[in-house]
Design an enzyme around this catalytic site. Structure first.
Site, PDB file in Angstrom:
ATOM      1  N   LYS A  91       0.908  -1.266  -0.156  1.00  0.00           N
ATOM      2  CA  LYS A  91       0.064  -0.321  -0.082  1.00  0.00           C
ATOM      3  C   LYS A  91       0.873   1.326   0.002  1.00  0.00           C
ATOM      4  O   LYS A  91       0.447   2.095  -0.816  1.00  0.00           O
ATOM      5  CB  LYS A  91      -1.069  -0.141   1.305  1.00  0.00           C
ATOM      6  CG  LYS A  91      -1.691   1.142   1.449  1.00  0.00           C
ATOM      7  CD  LYS A  91      -2.722   1.515   2.599  1.00  0.00           C
ATOM      8  CE  LYS A  91      -1.330   1.630   3.869  1.00  0.00           C
ATOM      9  NZ  LYS A  91      -2.013   2.219   5.146  1.00  0.00           N
ATOM     10  N   GLU A  97       3.974  -0.459  12.580  1.00  0.00           N
ATOM     11  CA  GLU A  97       2.766  -1.079  11.913  1.00  0.00           C
ATOM     12  C   GLU A  97       2.441  -2.358  11.982  1.00  0.00           C
ATOM     13  O   GLU A  97       1.597  -3.152  11.824  1.00  0.00           O
ATOM     14  CB  GLU A  97       2.504  -0.664  10.486  1.00  0.00           C
ATOM     15  CG  GLU A  97       3.686  -1.213   9.522  1.00  0.00           C
ATOM     16  CD  GLU A  97       3.870  -0.702   8.243  1.00  0.00           C
ATOM     17  OE1 GLU A  97       2.781   0.216   7.675  1.00  0.00           O
ATOM     18  OE2 GLU A  97       4.414  -0.953   7.489  1.00  0.00           O
ATOM     19  N   ARG A 146       2.379   5.819  -3.049  1.00  0.00           N
ATOM     20  CA  ARG A 146       3.629   6.848  -3.300  1.00  0.00           C
ATOM     21  C   ARG A 146       3.631   6.779  -4.972  1.00  0.00           C
ATOM     22  O   ARG A 146       3.807   7.975  -5.339  1.00  0.00           O
ATOM     23  CB  ARG A 146       4.781   6.607  -2.741  1.00  0.00           C
ATOM     24  CG  ARG A 146       4.830   6.968  -1.201  1.00  0.00           C
ATOM     25  CD  ARG A 146       6.037   6.142  -0.516  1.00  0.00           C
ATOM     26  NE  ARG A 146       6.070   6.792   0.748  1.00  0.00           N
ATOM     27  CZ  ARG A 146       5.494   6.592   1.807  1.00  0.00           C
ATOM     28  NH1 ARG A 146       4.445   5.601   1.914  1.00  0.00           N
ATOM     29  NH2 ARG A 146       5.722   6.913   3.129  1.00  0.00           N
ATOM     30  N   SER A 197       3.504  11.271  12.484  1.00  0.00           N
ATOM     31  CA  SER A 197       3.574  10.397  11.283  1.00  0.00           C
ATOM     32  C   SER A 197       4.238  10.932  10.394  1.00  0.00           C
ATOM     33  O   SER A 197       4.401  12.073   9.974  1.00  0.00           O
ATOM     34  CB  SER A 197       2.044  10.570  10.647  1.00  0.00           C
ATOM     35  OG  SER A 197       2.099  10.012   9.369  1.00  0.00           O
ATOM     36  N   ARG A 255      -7.761  11.406  13.182  1.00  0.00           N
ATOM     37  CA  ARG A 255      -6.188  11.246  12.834  1.00  0.00           C
ATOM     38  C   ARG A 255      -5.541  12.330  12.650  1.00  0.00           C
ATOM     39  O   ARG A 255      -5.991  13.378  12.140  1.00  0.00           O
ATOM     40  CB  ARG A 255      -6.171  10.241  11.635  1.00  0.00           C
ATOM     41  CG  ARG A 255      -6.867   8.803  11.930  1.00  0.00           C
ATOM     42  CD  ARG A 255      -6.835   7.739  10.631  1.00  0.00           C
ATOM     43  NE  ARG A 255      -5.335   7.539  10.407  1.00  0.00           N
ATOM     44  CZ  ARG A 255      -4.945   6.622   9.615  1.00  0.00           C
ATOM     45  NH1 ARG A 255      -5.617   6.163   8.742  1.00  0.00           N
ATOM     46  NH2 ARG A 255      -3.553   6.271   9.455  1.00  0.00           N
TER      47      ARG A 255
END
Length: 432
Positions: free
Chosen positions: A26, A318, A31, A171, A123
Site C-alpha cells: 500500500k 505497523e 506513493r 506520522s 487522525r
C-alpha cells in the site's frame, strides 16, 4: 467501511506448509500513484495493490485531474491536468490519501473539499496542513476539529515553495507528503524537522522513489531538500506488501512448519523486511529460495517455544498488532515500546490491543509508548477490530492456537489485503 458477520479464525490442526502470495505494498502503491500524477508523462504502475485505500487514492487523483485507467499489467496514471471548478476527495480512512493529496490540490486550480469516514477526522493532520499554509496554500477548516477533515483547499495554480518547519512526530507521512510534492513547487521545498520521525524506513522509501522518478532529494540529518524538477518514469513495479505478509511470516512460529512467500525482495526500504530478523531472534529461520515451483521468494520456518522479548518497534510500528498477538504465546514476559504514535492510527491501537487481548484472558497492560505482555492462558471470545485492518490480522494469529476466536468485521481487512481471509484459510487447509 462494509461490515459482515464475525469470522471464526481457524485453528492450526497441523504444522503449516503453504505458499502464500501477498498483494502489492500500500505504501509503495500510493506513493507511486502520486509521483505518476506529478510526472510529465503517464506511468504504468505494475502489480499495484487493489484495495480500498488504493482505490481511494485513485479516486482522489481523478478528482484532482489525473487520468487513472486499469489496464492489462497494472494501472496507468497520467499527469494532473489544470481545471477550474470544485471537486470533492473522499478520504475514507486512508492516511496516505489524507496526507498526500492536499498538497496536490494546493498546486492545482480547483477548489477541493476533503472529508471521509468518522475515523479519519480523529487522525492527526494539523502539522501538515499548517506547513502547507506556511508554504502559501489556502486551506480552510470547516468546523469540527481544526486541522482535521473536513477542510477545503483552494488551488491558486501553483506554489512557490521554500523552507518550512514541520513536526512529523505523529506520522512520517507528513514529511513524505511534502517531499513527494516538492518537485512541483516553483523553488522546490526544504523541510526542517522539529521532533522525532516515527518511521525512518518510510522516509527512506519516499526518498528512494523520488530518485526513481527522476527527482534529486537531499538529506542532512533533520533537513530535507527536494529541488524543483521534472519527474518521468514510464513503468514502475510495486513490491509485495511485507507488512501485510506479517501474519503469514509468524504463522510457522506459532504453529510450526514453513510458509513460502513469493517475490520477497532481497533489498527493500519496506519496514516489514525487519520480520526476517525477528524470526531469527525467536528461534525460526528464513531463507531466500529460487528453486520452487512458485519461483523465488522467502521461506520462513518455525516451531518450538517462543522466548519473551523486549522490542522497540519505533521504526516498524505497523507490525505491532501482529507481534503483540504472537507474543501472547511466549514463555516469558515481553515488552513492546517506542510506538506511542499508534494511538493516532486507524484506532488507538495500544488501547485496543490491551483491551481485546485482556478480554480473551491475556495479561496485557498499556505503557506510555507500548505494551507489557505477560504469559496467560487465552480462551475463546470475540476479538473486536475497531475498523482496523491490522487488528483483523492479529485476531487470525491468535486463532492458530486458541479455538473459538471470533474476529469482528473481517471485511475491514480490505483496506490493504482484500483476499486475506481466503488466503489465511487456504494456508491452513493445505497444511491440514
Amino acid at each position: 467501511m462494509p461490515t459482515e458477520p464475525s469470522w471464526t479464525a481457524p485453528l492450526a490442526e497441523a504444522a503449516v506448509d503453504a505458499t502464500v502470495r501477498v498483494p502489492g505494498s500500500k505504501s509503495i502503491t500510493n506513493r507511486a500513484y502520486v509521483l505518476a500524477a506529478l510526472s510529465s508523462g503517464s506511468t504504468l504502475v505494475r502489480r499495484p495493490l487493489d484495495s480500498r485505500d488504493a482505490r481511494l487514492m485513485e479516486g482522489a487523483l481523478t478528482a484532482l485531474g489525473a487520468p487513472v485507467e486499469h489496464v492489462d499489467g497494472g494501472v496507468r496514471v497520467g499527469p494532473l491536468a489544470s481545471g477550474a471548478g470544485e471537486a470533492h476527495v473522499d478520504l475514507g480512512n486512508a492516511g496516505t490519501v489524507a496526507r498526500f493529496t492536499p498538497a496536490l490540490a494546493a498546486l492545482g486550480d480547483r477548489t477541493v473539499r476533503f472529508d471521509g469516514d468518522a475515523a479519519i477526522r480523529r487522525r492527526p493532520l494539523s502539522p501538515l496542513l499548517g506547513a502547507l499554509r506556511d508554504l502559501g496554500a489556502d486551506i480552510e477548516d470547516e468546523g469540527g476539529t481544526p486541522g482535521a477533515p473536513p477542510f477545503t483547499v483552494r488551488g491558486r495554480g501553483g506554489l512557490a515553495g521554500g523552507e518550512v518547519e514541520l513536526d512529523s512526530s505523529a506520522s512520517s507521512q507528513f514529511l513524505s507528503a511534502l517531499l513527494l510534492a516538492a518537485p512541483a513547487f516553483e523553488r522546490g521545498v526544504t523541510v526542517r524537522l522539529v521532533g522525532e520521525v516515527p518511521s525512518e524506513p518510510h522516509i527512506a522509501m519516499t526518498l528512494d522513489m523520488l530518485r526513481r522518478f527522476g527527482a534529486a532529494p537531499e538529506r542532512d540529518r533533520a533537513r530535507f531538500h527536494v529541488p524543483a524538477g521534472t519527474l518521468h518514469l514510464p513503468e514502475y513495479t510495486v513490491e509485495p506488501d511485507l507488512s501485510s505478509a506479517a501474519p503469514f511470516v509468524v504463522a510457522p512460529l506459532v504453529a510450526g512448519g514453513s510458509v513460502h512467500i513469493p517475490d520477497w525482495p532481497r533489498e527493500t526500504t519496506q519496514p516489514g523486511d525487519w520480520l526476517r530478523s525477528l524470526v531469527a531472534e525467536l528461534g525460526g529461520a528464513t531463507v531466500f529460495d529460487t528453486d520452487t515451483a512458485d519461483g523465488s521468494g522467502l521461506r520462513v520456518s518455525g516451531g518450538g517455544s517462543l522466548p519473551g522479548m523486549d522490542l522497540d518497534l519505533h521504526e516498524v510500528g505497523e507490525l505491532t498488532p501482529v507481534i503483540a498477538a504472537l507474543l501472547c504465546f511466549a514463555d516469558g514476559p515481553s515488552r513492546i515500546s517506542g510506538v506511542a504514535h499508534l494511538r493516532g492510527h486507524e484506532t488507538d491501537r495500544l488501547a485496543a490491543l490491551a483491551t481485546e487481548l485482556t478480554a480473551l484472558g491475556g495479561n496485557v497492560t498499556e505503557t506510555a509508548d507500548g505494551l507489557i505482555i505477560r504469559p496467560a492462558p487465552l480462551h475463546a471470545g470475540t476479538f473486536h477490530t475497531y475498523d482496523d485492518h491490522r487488528l483483523v490480522m492479529a485476531g487470525a494469529v491468535l486463532g492458530l492456537r486458541v479455538p473459538g476466536i471470533e474476529v469482528e468485521n473481517p471485511a475491514t481487512v480490505g483496506k490493504t489485503f482484500p483476499g486475506f481471509v481466503d488466503a489465511w484459510t487456504a494456508m491452513l487447509t493445505r497444511s491440514a
